[in-house]
Design a protein around this motif. Structure first.
Motif, mmCIF file in Angstrom:
data_model
loop_
_atom_site.group_PDB
_atom_site.id
_atom_site.type_symbol
_atom_site.label_atom_id
_atom_site.label_comp_id
_atom_site.label_asym_id
_atom_site.label_seq_id
_atom_site.Cartn_x
_atom_site.Cartn_y
_atom_site.Cartn_z
ATOM 1 N N VAL A 1 64.475 62.532 -33.034
ATOM 2 C CA VAL A 1 63.933 61.402 -33.454
ATOM 3 C C VAL A 1 62.595 62.064 -34.307
ATOM 4 O O VAL A 1 61.673 62.371 -33.745
ATOM 5 C CB VAL A 1 63.861 60.007 -32.397
ATOM 6 C CG1 VAL A 1 63.221 59.035 -33.532
ATOM 7 C CG2 VAL A 1 65.447 59.712 -32.501
ATOM 8 N N HIS A 2 62.075 61.362 -35.508
ATOM 9 C CA HIS A 2 60.975 61.507 -36.162
ATOM 10 C C HIS A 2 60.699 60.495 -37.049
ATOM 11 O O HIS A 2 60.159 60.546 -38.171
ATOM 12 C CB HIS A 2 61.171 62.786 -36.928
ATOM 13 C CG HIS A 2 59.573 63.499 -37.204
ATOM 14 N ND1 HIS A 2 58.576 63.544 -36.316
ATOM 15 C CD2 HIS A 2 59.106 63.879 -38.522
ATOM 16 C CE1 HIS A 2 57.655 64.136 -37.290
ATOM 17 N NE2 HIS A 2 57.901 64.178 -38.450
ATOM 18 N N GLY A 3 60.845 59.195 -36.242
ATOM 19 C CA GLY A 3 60.623 57.986 -37.137
ATOM 20 C C GLY A 3 61.644 57.554 -37.919
ATOM 21 O O GLY A 3 62.815 58.164 -38.084
ATOM 22 N N TRP A 4 61.453 56.363 -38.507
ATOM 23 C CA TRP A 4 62.259 55.752 -39.681
ATOM 24 C C TRP A 4 61.956 56.309 -40.936
ATOM 25 O O TRP A 4 62.986 57.047 -41.499
ATOM 26 C CB TRP A 4 62.092 54.419 -39.406
ATOM 27 C CG TRP A 4 62.970 53.564 -40.406
ATOM 28 C CD1 TRP A 4 62.532 53.016 -41.668
ATOM 29 C CD2 TRP A 4 64.431 53.487 -40.796
ATOM 30 N NE1 TRP A 4 63.559 52.434 -42.428
ATOM 31 C CE2 TRP A 4 64.633 52.902 -41.881
ATOM 32 C CE3 TRP A 4 65.312 54.110 -39.917
ATOM 33 C CZ2 TRP A 4 66.095 52.492 -42.340
ATOM 34 C CZ3 TRP A 4 66.741 53.787 -40.234
ATOM 35 C CH2 TRP A 4 67.181 53.172 -41.558
ATOM 36 N N ILE A 5 60.874 56.285 -41.414
ATOM 37 C CA ILE A 5 60.505 56.788 -42.875
ATOM 38 C C ILE A 5 59.186 57.416 -42.797
ATOM 39 O O ILE A 5 58.263 57.336 -43.687
ATOM 40 C CB ILE A 5 60.584 55.893 -43.742
ATOM 41 C CG1 ILE A 5 60.737 56.265 -45.376
ATOM 42 C CG2 ILE A 5 59.449 54.698 -43.382
ATOM 43 C CD1 ILE A 5 60.903 54.917 -46.190
ATOM 44 N N SER B 1 65.848 54.116 -35.902
ATOM 45 C CA SER B 1 66.044 55.405 -35.887
ATOM 46 C C SER B 1 67.026 55.914 -34.812
ATOM 47 O O SER B 1 67.836 56.956 -35.319
ATOM 48 C CB SER B 1 64.497 56.165 -35.686
ATOM 49 O OG SER B 1 63.714 55.512 -36.631
ATOM 50 N N ILE B 2 66.751 55.533 -33.632
ATOM 51 C CA ILE B 2 67.741 56.027 -32.643
ATOM 52 C C ILE B 2 69.101 55.495 -32.965
ATOM 53 O O ILE B 2 69.964 56.516 -32.910
ATOM 54 C CB ILE B 2 67.362 55.442 -31.361
ATOM 55 C CG1 ILE B 2 65.963 55.976 -30.775
ATOM 56 C CG2 ILE B 2 68.490 55.584 -30.072
ATOM 57 C CD1 ILE B 2 65.343 55.129 -29.598
ATOM 58 N N ASP B 3 69.456 54.366 -33.305
ATOM 59 C CA ASP B 3 70.789 53.827 -33.613
ATOM 60 C C ASP B 3 71.324 54.679 -34.870
ATOM 61 O O ASP B 3 72.375 55.229 -34.851
ATOM 62 C CB ASP B 3 70.846 52.609 -34.011
ATOM 63 C CG ASP B 3 70.641 51.526 -32.856
ATOM 64 O OD1 ASP B 3 70.728 52.291 -31.737
ATOM 65 O OD2 ASP B 3 70.185 50.497 -33.118
ATOM 66 N N SER B 4 70.495 55.052 -36.080
ATOM 67 C CA SER B 4 71.119 55.833 -37.172
ATOM 68 C C SER B 4 71.361 57.253 -36.639
ATOM 69 O O SER B 4 72.394 57.662 -37.102
ATOM 70 C CB SER B 4 69.961 55.651 -38.433
ATOM 71 O OG SER B 4 69.747 54.449 -38.640
ATOM 72 N N LEU B 5 70.447 57.995 -35.856
ATOM 73 C CA LEU B 5 70.692 59.352 -35.749
ATOM 74 C C LEU B 5 71.874 59.500 -34.750
ATOM 75 O O LEU B 5 72.724 60.308 -34.566
ATOM 76 C CB LEU B 5 69.476 60.090 -35.112
ATOM 77 C CG LEU B 5 68.460 60.312 -36.235
ATOM 78 C CD1 LEU B 5 67.154 60.876 -35.454
ATOM 79 C CD2 LEU B 5 68.882 61.045 -37.308
ATOM 80 N N THR B 6 71.968 58.456 -33.838
ATOM 81 C CA THR B 6 73.061 58.407 -32.776
ATOM 82 C C THR B 6 74.521 58.218 -33.455
ATOM 83 O O THR B 6 75.394 59.100 -33.220
ATOM 84 C CB THR B 6 73.063 57.311 -31.705
ATOM 85 O OG1 THR B 6 71.614 57.389 -31.033
ATOM 86 C CG2 THR B 6 74.089 57.325 -30.643
ATOM 87 N N LYS B 7 74.552 57.609 -34.542
ATOM 88 C CA LYS B 7 75.670 57.250 -35.242
ATOM 89 C C LYS B 7 75.915 58.558 -35.960
ATOM 90 O O LYS B 7 77.207 59.014 -35.913
ATOM 91 C CB LYS B 7 75.503 56.126 -36.121
ATOM 92 C CG LYS B 7 77.001 55.781 -37.093
ATOM 93 C CD LYS B 7 76.686 54.530 -38.038
ATOM 94 C CE LYS B 7 77.960 54.180 -38.750
ATOM 95 N NZ LYS B 7 77.814 52.984 -39.478
ATOM 96 N N ALA B 8 74.938 59.103 -36.660
ATOM 97 C CA ALA B 8 75.300 60.325 -37.501
ATOM 98 C C ALA B 8 75.449 61.559 -36.763
ATOM 99 O O ALA B 8 76.285 62.418 -37.091
ATOM 100 C CB ALA B 8 73.728 60.659 -38.332
ATOM 101 N N LYS C 1 73.267 60.415 -28.534
ATOM 102 C CA LYS C 1 71.871 59.782 -28.657
ATOM 103 C C LYS C 1 70.776 60.805 -28.356
ATOM 104 O O LYS C 1 70.955 61.745 -27.556
ATOM 105 C CB LYS C 1 71.705 58.620 -27.500
ATOM 106 C CG LYS C 1 70.519 58.169 -27.442
ATOM 107 C CD LYS C 1 70.508 56.988 -26.228
ATOM 108 C CE LYS C 1 68.957 56.367 -26.233
ATOM 109 N NZ LYS C 1 68.916 55.240 -25.165
ATOM 110 N N PRO C 2 69.801 60.786 -29.407
ATOM 111 C CA PRO C 2 68.648 62.117 -29.244
ATOM 112 C C PRO C 2 68.011 61.750 -28.065
ATOM 113 O O PRO C 2 67.570 60.622 -27.653
ATOM 114 C CB PRO C 2 67.968 61.669 -30.615
ATOM 115 C CG PRO C 2 68.783 60.873 -31.309
ATOM 116 C CD PRO C 2 69.797 60.125 -30.581
#
Length: 329
Positions: free
Chosen positions: A148-152, A172-179, A183-184
Motif C-alpha cells: 500500500v502507498h496511499g489512495w492518491i 487503498s487496502i480494499d482496492s489492492l486486495t481486490k486487484a 491483502k497487502p
C-alpha cells in the motif's frame, strides 16, 4: 574531468533545490514566527520526538542460508497520482507520470527477470485503478510483492484529518486486495510522510511492516508513544532513493554515472556490516533507458559478491518476525 565537474555541480544544485523546496514543491518554513519548538518545554518536545520512534533493534545474527546482507529493491509506482491529487493537470506532468505505466514499469520488470530477483512495489490505489494492467505484469513472475502507498499519493500531514486519512487507507487496502487477490501486508506512506494519526492506523489495520521511516540503517520495531507497536520498520533513506537525484531535474542530469557509485557504496558497507539494504526507485523516474542501464550494472555488482539475499520486504519482515530473539547492536 570537466564534464564530471559540471555534472557534479548540477547534482549539488539539484540537491539544494530539493532540500529548499521540498519533495512536494512546498517552501520550507523560515523565520522566528515559524519556530514553535522554541517555546515548548522539554516534556512537550519529548512527546513530539517520540510519538513514533525506534524501538527494539531487529538486526539478525544471520540472514537465510548464511547470507551476509539482505537486499530489498523497492519501487513506488506513483505515476501521475501526485499531479492528479494536486490538480496539476498539465500535459507534461500527466504524460510524464503515465510513462511509468507505459514504458517504465515493463522495462524494470524485464530487468528484474533478467537477473531473476524479486522486488516490492508500493502502489497508490488510484494508480492501480487507472492502469490495472500493471498489477498483472507485476504478479506474472510470481515473486514480487505489492504493498500500500496511499489512495492518491495524499499528503497526510497537510490533510490533518483522522477520519479522511482512515477512509483513504481503508479504500487503498480494499482496492489492492481486490486487484491482487491478497491483502497487502506492507505499507509505505505517500512521500514517506506520516501524520500524527498514521502510525496507529497502520497498526490497527494489521500491517506486518512499514517502510517509511529513517531512524536506522537496519530494521527495528516501531514504538508509539514509547510503547512497542508490533510493527516492523524496514527503513528507507533519501540517499538511496532516485527522486532527490533525478526528480528535481529535467532531462538526464545528474548523470546516472554519478548516482550509481553512491548506491553501490551504500550496498558495499551494508555488505560489510551484514545488514539491510533497501533501494527505492520510481518507474516514471528510473524506468528510463539510461537509468535502467545503470540499475542493471548495480544489480550485477551486488550479484558478484557471495552471500547476497535478494528478497521482497515482506520476506525480510517475516524472517525477522520468525527469528524471535534478535541480536542487539
Amino acid at each position: 574531468m570537466r564534464r564530471v565537474a559540471i555534472c557534479a555541480a548540477v547534482a549539488i544544485a539539484c540537491a539544494f533545490v530539493y532540500e529548499s523546496v521540498g519533495v512536494l514543491g512546498q517552501q520550507q518554513p523560515a523565520g522566528a514566527s515559524q519556530q514553535p519548538g522554541t517555546k515548548l518545554a522539554l516534556d512537550e518536545l519529548k512527546k513530539q520526538m517520540f510519538h513514533v520512534s525506534a524501538g527494539k533493534r531487529l538486526k539478525p545474527a544471520s540472514w537465510p542460508n548464511g547470507a551476509r546482507v539482505a537486499v530489498a529493491l523497492s519501487f513506488d509506482v506513483d505515476n501521475a497520482t501526485t499531479s492528479l491529487r494536486s490538480g496539476d493537470l498539465g500535459s507534461e506532468p500527466l504524460s510524464r507520470g503515465e510513462y511509468g505505466a507505459v514504458d517504465g514499469l515493463p522495462r524494470i520488470l524485464r530487468l528484474l527477470a533478467k537477473h531473476n530477483v524479486p522486488a516490492s512495489f508500493y502502489i497508490p490505489a488510484v494508480s492501480a485503478l487507472l492502469h490495472p494492467q500493471m498489477i498483472q505484469l507485476i504478479q506474472d513472475p510470481g515473486k514480487h510483492e505489492i504493498g500500500v502507498h496511499g489512495w492518491i499519493h495524499e499528503d497526510l500531514p497537510a490533510l490533518n484529518d483522522a477520519a479522511e486519512e482512515q477512509r483513504m487507507l481503508t479504500q487503498s487496502i480494499d482496492s489492492l486486495t481486490k486487484a491482487t487477490g491478497k491483502k497487502p501486508v506492507g505499507y509505505r506512506a505517500p512521500s514517506w510522510h506520516f501524520s500524527r494519526f498514521t502510525m496507529k492506523q497502520i497498526k490497527d489495520a494489521g500491517f506486518l511492516y512499514d517502510s517509511s521511516l529513517m531512524a536506522s540503517d537496519d530494521a527495528y520495531e516501531i514504538q508509539i508513544d514509547g510503547q512497542p507497536s508490533g510493527v516492523i520498520e524496514l527503513p528507507i533513506e533519501r540517499i538511496v532513493d532516485d527522486a532527490p537525484y533525478y526528480g528535481a531535474a529535467s532531462g538526464s542530469l545528474p548523470s546516472p554515472a554519478l548516482v550509481e557509485p553512491i548506491w553501490e557504496s551504500e550496498f558495499d558497507v551494508a555488505y560489510d556490516e551484514r545488514g539491510l539494504y533497501v533501494l527505492t526507485m520510481h518507474p516514471h523516474i528510473s524506468g528510463h533507458r539510461s537509468r535502467v542501464a545503470w540499475l542493471d550494472k548495480l544489480i550485477a555488482h551486488m550479484k558478484s559478491k557471495p552471500g547476497v539475499w535478494f528478497a521482497t520486504e515482506e520476506e525480510i519482515a517475516r524472517y525477522l518476525k520468525d527469528q524471535g530473539s534478535t541480536k542487539s547492536q
